[in-house]
Scaffold this motif. Structure first.
Motif, mmCIF file in Angstrom:
data_model
loop_
_atom_site.group_PDB
_atom_site.id
_atom_site.type_symbol
_atom_site.label_atom_id
_atom_site.label_comp_id
_atom_site.label_asym_id
_atom_site.label_seq_id
_atom_site.Cartn_x
_atom_site.Cartn_y
_atom_site.Cartn_z
ATOM 1 N N GLN A 1 12.921 15.442 -2.849
ATOM 2 C CA GLN A 1 11.783 15.952 -2.075
ATOM 3 C C GLN A 1 10.469 15.332 -2.539
ATOM 4 O O GLN A 1 9.661 14.854 -1.724
ATOM 5 N N THR A 2 10.262 15.294 -3.856
ATOM 6 C CA THR A 2 9.011 14.764 -4.403
ATOM 7 C C THR A 2 8.900 13.258 -4.189
ATOM 8 O O THR A 2 7.839 12.746 -3.806
ATOM 9 N N VAL A 3 9.997 12.550 -4.425
ATOM 10 C CA VAL A 3 9.987 11.086 -4.264
ATOM 11 C C VAL A 3 9.809 10.711 -2.795
ATOM 12 O O VAL A 3 9.065 9.781 -2.458
ATOM 13 N N ALA A 4 10.481 11.433 -1.899
ATOM 14 C CA ALA A 4 10.345 11.155 -0.466
ATOM 15 C C ALA A 4 8.906 11.367 -0.013
ATOM 16 O O ALA A 4 8.349 10.560 0.753
ATOM 17 N N ALA A 5 8.275 12.427 -0.495
ATOM 18 C CA ALA A 5 6.885 12.698 -0.129
ATOM 19 C C ALA A 5 5.964 11.603 -0.640
ATOM 20 O O ALA A 5 4.998 11.204 0.034
ATOM 21 N N TRP A 6 6.256 11.091 -1.844
ATOM 22 C CA TRP A 6 5.463 10.007 -2.437
ATOM 23 C C TRP A 6 5.459 8.800 -1.510
ATOM 24 O O TRP A 6 4.400 8.242 -1.206
ATOM 25 N N PHE A 7 6.648 8.384 -1.046
ATOM 26 C CA PHE A 7 6.735 7.165 -0.238
ATOM 27 C C PHE A 7 6.347 7.405 1.221
ATOM 28 O O PHE A 7 5.871 6.487 1.894
ATOM 29 N N ALA A 8 6.526 8.614 1.724
ATOM 30 C CA ALA A 8 6.139 8.904 3.106
ATOM 31 C C ALA A 8 4.631 8.813 3.296
ATOM 32 O O ALA A 8 4.138 8.636 4.407
ATOM 33 N N ALA A 9 3.894 8.919 2.174
ATOM 34 C CA ALA A 9 2.428 8.878 2.251
ATOM 35 C C ALA A 9 1.875 7.454 2.281
ATOM 36 O O ALA A 9 0.658 7.268 2.435
ATOM 37 N N ILE A 10 2.743 6.469 2.154
ATOM 38 C CA ILE A 10 2.282 5.071 2.084
ATOM 39 C C ILE A 10 1.398 4.704 3.274
ATOM 40 O O ILE A 10 0.373 4.027 3.126
ATOM 41 N N GLY A 11 1.785 5.136 4.442
ATOM 42 C CA GLY A 11 1.035 4.747 5.633
ATOM 43 C C GLY A 11 -0.197 5.579 5.913
ATOM 44 O O GLY A 11 -0.874 5.368 6.933
ATOM 45 N N THR A 12 -0.514 6.527 5.006
ATOM 46 C CA THR A 12 -1.639 7.426 5.288
ATOM 47 C C THR A 12 -2.704 7.437 4.203
ATOM 48 O O THR A 12 -3.770 8.012 4.409
ATOM 49 N N VAL A 13 -2.427 6.832 3.041
ATOM 50 C CA VAL A 13 -3.396 6.897 1.941
ATOM 51 C C VAL A 13 -3.803 5.494 1.491
ATOM 52 O O VAL A 13 -3.043 4.539 1.608
ATOM 53 N N THR A 14 -5.019 5.411 0.981
ATOM 54 C CA THR A 14 -5.490 4.155 0.398
ATOM 55 C C THR A 14 -4.825 3.962 -0.957
ATOM 56 O O THR A 14 -4.775 4.881 -1.770
ATOM 57 N N TYR A 15 -4.296 2.771 -1.183
ATOM 58 C CA TYR A 15 -3.564 2.495 -2.421
ATOM 59 C C TYR A 15 -4.193 1.299 -3.115
ATOM 60 O O TYR A 15 -4.264 0.211 -2.547
ATOM 61 N N GLN A 16 -4.678 1.509 -4.322
ATOM 62 C CA GLN A 16 -5.325 0.446 -5.101
ATOM 63 C C GLN A 16 -6.434 -0.244 -4.302
ATOM 64 O O GLN A 16 -6.598 -1.461 -4.346
ATOM 65 N N GLY A 17 -7.184 0.562 -3.573
ATOM 66 C CA GLY A 17 -8.301 0.020 -2.813
ATOM 67 C C GLY A 17 -7.919 -0.644 -1.508
ATOM 68 O O GLY A 17 -8.781 -1.193 -0.808
ATOM 69 N N VAL A 18 -6.641 -0.610 -1.160
ATOM 70 C CA VAL A 18 -6.174 -1.235 0.082
ATOM 71 C C VAL A 18 -5.923 -0.145 1.123
ATOM 72 O O VAL A 18 -5.151 0.786 0.892
ATOM 73 N N GLU A 19 -6.581 -0.266 2.277
ATOM 74 C CA GLU A 19 -6.397 0.698 3.359
ATOM 75 C C GLU A 19 -4.992 0.544 3.947
ATOM 76 O O GLU A 19 -4.445 -0.560 3.968
ATOM 77 N N PRO A 20 -4.402 1.650 4.442
ATOM 78 C CA PRO A 20 -3.057 1.569 5.028
ATOM 79 C C PRO A 20 -2.923 0.488 6.095
ATOM 80 O O PRO A 20 -1.897 -0.198 6.166
ATOM 81 N N ALA A 21 -3.944 0.319 6.913
ATOM 82 C CA ALA A 21 -3.876 -0.684 7.983
ATOM 83 C C ALA A 21 -3.826 -2.108 7.437
ATOM 84 O O ALA A 21 -3.375 -3.030 8.127
ATOM 85 N N ASP A 22 -4.309 -2.296 6.219
ATOM 86 C CA ASP A 22 -4.346 -3.632 5.625
ATOM 87 C C ASP A 22 -3.147 -3.897 4.702
ATOM 88 O O ASP A 22 -3.040 -4.980 4.121
ATOM 89 N N MET A 23 -2.264 -2.913 4.548
ATOM 90 C CA MET A 23 -1.110 -3.047 3.657
ATOM 91 C C MET A 23 0.101 -3.538 4.457
ATOM 92 O O MET A 23 0.362 -3.056 5.563
ATOM 93 N N SER A 24 0.810 -4.503 3.911
ATOM 94 C CA SER A 24 2.049 -4.955 4.540
ATOM 95 C C SER A 24 3.173 -4.919 3.522
ATOM 96 O O SER A 24 2.936 -5.025 2.314
ATOM 97 N N ALA A 25 4.394 -4.750 4.004
ATOM 98 C CA ALA A 25 5.557 -4.679 3.132
ATOM 99 C C ALA A 25 6.621 -5.642 3.646
ATOM 100 O O ALA A 25 6.825 -5.766 4.855
ATOM 101 N N GLU A 26 7.292 -6.300 2.715
ATOM 102 C CA GLU A 26 8.308 -7.292 3.076
ATOM 103 C C GLU A 26 9.562 -7.043 2.255
ATOM 104 O O GLU A 26 9.501 -6.726 1.065
ATOM 105 N N LEU A 27 10.706 -7.200 2.902
ATOM 106 C CA LEU A 27 11.992 -7.073 2.217
ATOM 107 C C LEU A 27 12.355 -8.424 1.595
ATOM 108 O O LEU A 27 12.405 -9.435 2.296
ATOM 109 N N VAL A 28 12.568 -8.444 0.289
ATOM 110 C CA VAL A 28 12.901 -9.682 -0.426
ATOM 111 C C VAL A 28 13.980 -9.360 -1.466
ATOM 112 O O VAL A 28 14.306 -8.197 -1.701
#
Length: 306
Positions: A223-250
């Motif tokens: 529950q806690t871990v899922a909530a942590w990652f579900a917030a990726i698209g809604t919170v600013t992370y390390q000064g990067v706005e959600p709209a400016d964050m991209s993720a890639e599978l590698v």
């Protein structure tokens, strides 16, 4: 004017460079430290009397193993006083070959975390025996210990790893499928799908090294871990706005992982550990910028046991 001996030595070094890095990285868990050990091994090789060297591969392996053990001993205090969990430095790898698949587990983030709990001697012996399949006699020569001492260290290390690192895990296609679903669910804020993919007692380890804000203790529970990652698209992370964050599978450290980028820099990597059913049992999140240089460089590492 060409220098035939220098050219020959350079060819010899180039031929064994991947092997030396593979040994040093598994012993140290740090790209920068491993590269330093490889460079120091080259300097020692350059200064050696090659007339006395019958097996260059064994000679270079011995040099880099001892250099890596010495460097590990000297860095232990820094790691023990590290801010928050200390995680290995991630690398980009390629799983295209059968050999790479075979070696994936030995370079996984989860395995390197377990190896971190061994003594420098035990770690070097385990790597040389279990990954590179050297004999006890060859390892004794490499680490400058008696064969009896090496056998004891190998037994201790093997039992230690076996107790903490069960070898039952999902196949690579299942791992990739789960990672793809996790990435889509995290970036889409789909907490229900995240819950489905996570083991109930999943543990999230985050490494910011005091350079960026991260959890200073493991985050436990689906529950806690899922909530942590579900917030990726809604919170600013390390000064990067959600709209400016991209993720890639590698592929990271022999398995599927994710690289998050924003503001023209690598922000974090995420790698996973799976059980036999394909549920995620552990997540390793590296956000310390000092540990993201190898990912930023974009170079795929050959860490095969050759």
């Amino acid at each position: 004017m060409t220098h035939p001996y220098r050219d020959r030595d350079q060819r010899m070094y180039d031929e064994h460079r991947n092997l030396l890095f593979s040994v040093a990285y598994r012993i140290l868990g740090s790209v920068a430290d491993a590269e330093d050990a490889v460079q120091d091994a080259w300097l020692k090789w350059s200064a050696a009397d090659r007339g006395q060297v019958s097996d260059p591969r064994a000679y270079l392996t011995r040099i880099v193993s001892n250099l890596a053990m010495d460097r590990l001993r000297s860095t232990r205090h820094r790691r023990e006083t590290y801010v928050g969990p200390w995680l290995p430095e991630p690398i980009l790898t390629s799983g295209d070959t059968a050999e790479a698949v075979t070696n994936a587990e030995s370079v996984s983030m989860a395995m390197l975390v377990v190896l971190e709990t061994l003594s420098p001697l035990e770690r070097a012996v385990f790597v040389l025996k279990e990954v590179f399949d050297l004999s006890h006699a060859e390892i004794a020569d490499a680490v400058e210990r008696s064969e009896a001492a090496v056998r004891q260290a190998a037994h201790r290390a093997r039992e230690h790893v076996r107790a903490r690192r069960p070898r039952f895990t999902a196949d690579r296609s299942r791992q990739r499928e789960v990672t793809e679903r996790f990435l889509a669910a995290a970036t889409g804020g789909d907490i229900n799908t995240l819950m489905e993919l996570l083991s109930p007692d999943v543990t999230l380890w985050t490494d910011g090294g005091g350079k960026v804000r991260q959890a200073l203790r493991p985050v436990v529970g689906a529950q806690t871990v899922a909530a942590w990652f579900a917030a990726i698209g809604t919170v600013t992370y390390q000064g990067v706005e959600p709209a400016d964050m991209s993720a890639e599978l590698v592929e990271i450290n022999g398995g599927p992982g994710m690289v998050f980028t924003g503001s023209d820099r690598v922000v974090a990597t995420v790698t996973f550990d799976f059980d036999a059913d394909g549920h995620i049992t552990a997540i390793h999140n590296v956000a310390n910028p000092d540990k993201l240089r190898a990912i930023t460089d974009g170079a795929t590492r050959d860490v095969g046991a050759r």
